[in-house]
Design a protein around this motif. Structure first.
Motif, mmCIF file in Angstrom:
data_model
loop_
_atom_site.group_PDB
_atom_site.id
_atom_site.type_symbol
_atom_site.label_atom_id
_atom_site.label_comp_id
_atom_site.label_asym_id
_atom_site.label_seq_id
_atom_site.Cartn_x
_atom_site.Cartn_y
_atom_site.Cartn_z
ATOM 1 N N PHE A 233 0.835 -1.205 0.000
ATOM 2 C CA PHE A 233 0.000 0.000 0.000
ATOM 3 C C PHE A 233 0.869 1.254 0.000
ATOM 4 O O PHE A 233 0.689 2.157 -0.839
ATOM 5 N N PHE A 234 1.841 1.323 0.911
ATOM 6 C CA PHE A 234 2.741 2.477 0.967
ATOM 7 C C PHE A 234 3.576 2.605 -0.316
ATOM 8 O O PHE A 234 3.791 3.704 -0.824
ATOM 9 N N GLU A 235 4.040 1.475 -0.832
ATOM 10 C CA GLU A 235 4.874 1.525 -2.031
ATOM 11 C C GLU A 235 4.110 2.113 -3.218
ATOM 12 O O GLU A 235 4.680 2.852 -4.039
ATOM 13 N N SER A 236 2.825 1.803 -3.308
ATOM 14 C CA SER A 236 2.042 2.335 -4.424
ATOM 15 C C SER A 236 1.997 3.867 -4.386
ATOM 16 O O SER A 236 2.111 4.531 -5.425
ATOM 17 N N PHE A 237 1.845 4.442 -3.206
ATOM 18 C CA PHE A 237 1.870 5.900 -3.077
ATOM 19 C C PHE A 237 3.223 6.453 -3.502
ATOM 20 O O PHE A 237 3.304 7.456 -4.222
ATOM 21 N N ARG A 238 4.271 5.822 -3.047
ATOM 22 C CA ARG A 238 5.619 6.367 -3.248
ATOM 23 C C ARG A 238 6.090 6.226 -4.689
ATOM 24 O O ARG A 238 6.961 6.979 -5.134
ATOM 25 N N THR A 239 5.548 5.281 -5.414
ATOM 26 C CA THR A 239 5.921 5.134 -6.826
ATOM 27 C C THR A 239 4.865 5.741 -7.743
ATOM 28 O O THR A 239 4.987 5.652 -8.967
ATOM 29 N N GLY A 240 3.849 6.357 -7.150
ATOM 30 C CA GLY A 240 2.766 6.945 -7.937
ATOM 31 C C GLY A 240 3.174 8.234 -8.625
ATOM 32 O O GLY A 240 4.275 8.764 -8.426
ATOM 33 N N GLU A 241 2.274 8.732 -9.450
ATOM 34 C CA GLU A 241 2.530 9.939 -10.227
ATOM 35 C C GLU A 241 1.667 11.095 -9.737
ATOM 36 O O GLU A 241 0.683 10.901 -9.022
ATOM 37 N N GLY A 242 2.059 12.308 -10.173
ATOM 38 C CA GLY A 242 1.245 13.494 -9.893
ATOM 39 C C GLY A 242 1.225 13.899 -8.431
ATOM 40 O O GLY A 242 0.269 14.537 -7.974
ATOM 41 N N GLY A 243 2.259 13.548 -7.685
ATOM 42 C CA GLY A 243 2.331 13.963 -6.286
ATOM 43 C C GLY A 243 1.384 13.219 -5.367
ATOM 44 O O GLY A 243 1.037 13.721 -4.285
ATOM 45 N N VAL A 244 0.963 12.005 -5.763
ATOM 46 C CA VAL A 244 0.023 11.264 -4.924
ATOM 47 C C VAL A 244 0.620 10.935 -3.551
ATOM 48 O O VAL A 244 -0.114 10.782 -2.561
ATOM 49 N N ALA A 245 1.942 10.870 -3.450
ATOM 50 C CA ALA A 245 2.584 10.541 -2.169
ATOM 51 C C ALA A 245 2.259 11.563 -1.089
ATOM 52 O O ALA A 245 2.243 11.236 0.105
ATOM 53 N N ARG A 246 1.968 12.798 -1.485
ATOM 54 C CA ARG A 246 1.669 13.844 -0.491
ATOM 55 C C ARG A 246 0.381 13.520 0.267
ATOM 56 O O ARG A 246 0.147 14.025 1.377
#
Length: 371
Positions: free
Chosen positions: A127-140
């Motif tokens: 779950f965390f990895e998907s955010f961190r490798t996502g696009e468009g600043g989704v990790a924020r």
């Protein structure tokens, strides 16, 4: 001789009379002195009548008198009233956690985990990895994520990796292990989650609930209509986002806090007993027509092109925002297929833009669940 005797007696009495007269005169002077100067302190009289006292004694007596005078002039100030003792919140530190995580418009993202999902390499890591490798600043968006934990081990594990953790204390069910679909403990967990979501609304917060087996690749909020009171993902999307003919999935669910949605949740909870043995997603499907007519709740069903899942898989990696391992039973099966999903996603994000636009990347199918 007789005269001598009388003469001698007079001679003996005279000194006594003189002494008494002298003492009386002295007393009268003292009284006159005190009545003439009533403001004079007792120290002056003591010094006059005991002129053999030491200077230290005189100073001590004067200090005592000065203290008495100061005491007479004191203004008594009342002590401040004690601050009222605030009653402990029935939700523990929930309100504090929500306040820290919420956006400016009081929206939080929430997921729910138990110990089985927090082990290294398990769903929480993916779950965390998907955010961190996502696009468009989704990790924020992780800054606004509240992780609701169901047991002490999950809470301890959450605190090691995330700042916004809440321990939802429950009784009657051991939530540490995997709960199998439609088992008694599974139903208790799902309906308990539903009740907790109602609490969030009653506290005045909007929420986007996501199962922990949902991979986040892009910001999904842009696909949630401002006119929707409830926006829910679809197991099967029929094309019209406001058609009640769509089949909902409660694993990705946005709800605005308002009187209509709180009342909706009350009826949803009541449906647990009205449709005994059903889980909350089935009950939502059964009451959606009735509740939209009675309460005027606007329900949006999210397009699976963007908010996708294994039930109805989006194959366009240029558009997909989230991917849910729905229509998939068992932790092992979910982990297997989601690891493959992340492998494809990492290759996609590392590729040149022309290759992305050309649609050269596809999910690894078939998997255990993904097709």
């Amino acid at each position: 001789m007789k005269g001598d005797a009388v003469s001698g007696g007079s001679s003996n009495i005279s000194p006594m009379v003189s002494f008494l007269l002298g003492a009386a005169v002295a007393t009268v002077c003292v009284l006159f002195f005190m009545s003439a100067s009533p403001g004079r302190s007792l120290v002056d009289v003591a010094a006059w009548s005991h002129n053999n006292g030491t200077a230290a004694q005189h100073h001590h007596l004067r200090s005592v008198a000065d203290d008495l005078d100061a005491a007479r002039n004191l203004t008594v100030v009342a002590a401040p009233a004690p601050a009222p003792v605030q009653a402990a919140s029935p939700y523990g530190d929930l309100e504090e956690v929500l306040a820290r995580a919420a956006t400016a418009d009081r929206t939080v993202i929430m997921t729910q985990i138990n110990a089985a999902w927090t082990k290294p390499g398990s769903l929480l890591d993916l779950f965390f990895e998907s955010f961190r490798t996502g696009e468009g600043g989704v990790a924020r968006l992780l800054d606004h994520l509240v992780i609701v934990t169901m047991d002490p081990a999950a809470y301890a594990g959450c605190q090691l990796v995330h700042p916004h953790c809440y321990f939802l204390r429950t009784t009657g069910v051991d939530y540490r292990g995997e709960k199998f679909f439609m088992s008694k403990d599974y139903l208790e967990m799902m309906w308990g989650r539903n009740k907790f979501q109602q609490t969030i609304l009653q506290l005045g917060y909007n929420f986007l609930f996501t199962d922990v087996d949902v991979m986040w690749f892009r910001d999904p909020f842009k696909h949630i209509s401002m006119g929707a009171d409830i926006a829910i993902s679809s197991d099967v999307f029929m094309g019209d986002p406001y058609s009640l003919g769509n089949f909902p999935n409660g694993g990705f669910l946005f709800v605005r806090s308002c009187n209509k949605t709180i009342e909706f949740y009350r009826h949803w909870q009541a449906g647990r007993y009205r449709f005994f043995g059903k889980h909350e997603q089935d009950v939502f499907n059964l009451i959606k027509h009735e509740m939209t007519d009675r309460l005027g709740v606007a329900i949006q069903f999210l397009d699976t092109t963007y908010i996708s899942g294994f039930c109805q898989l989006s194959r366009d990696l240029n558009k997909i925002c989230t991917l849910h391992a729905n229509c998939c039973v068992g932790l092992g099966a979910k982990l297997h297929d989601l690891r493959n999903v992340l492998d494809v996603w990492r290759n996609y994000t590392a590729a040149p833009v022309p290759d992305k636009r050309a649609g050269k990347f596809q999910w690894k199918v078939p998997g255990i669940c993904i097709h």
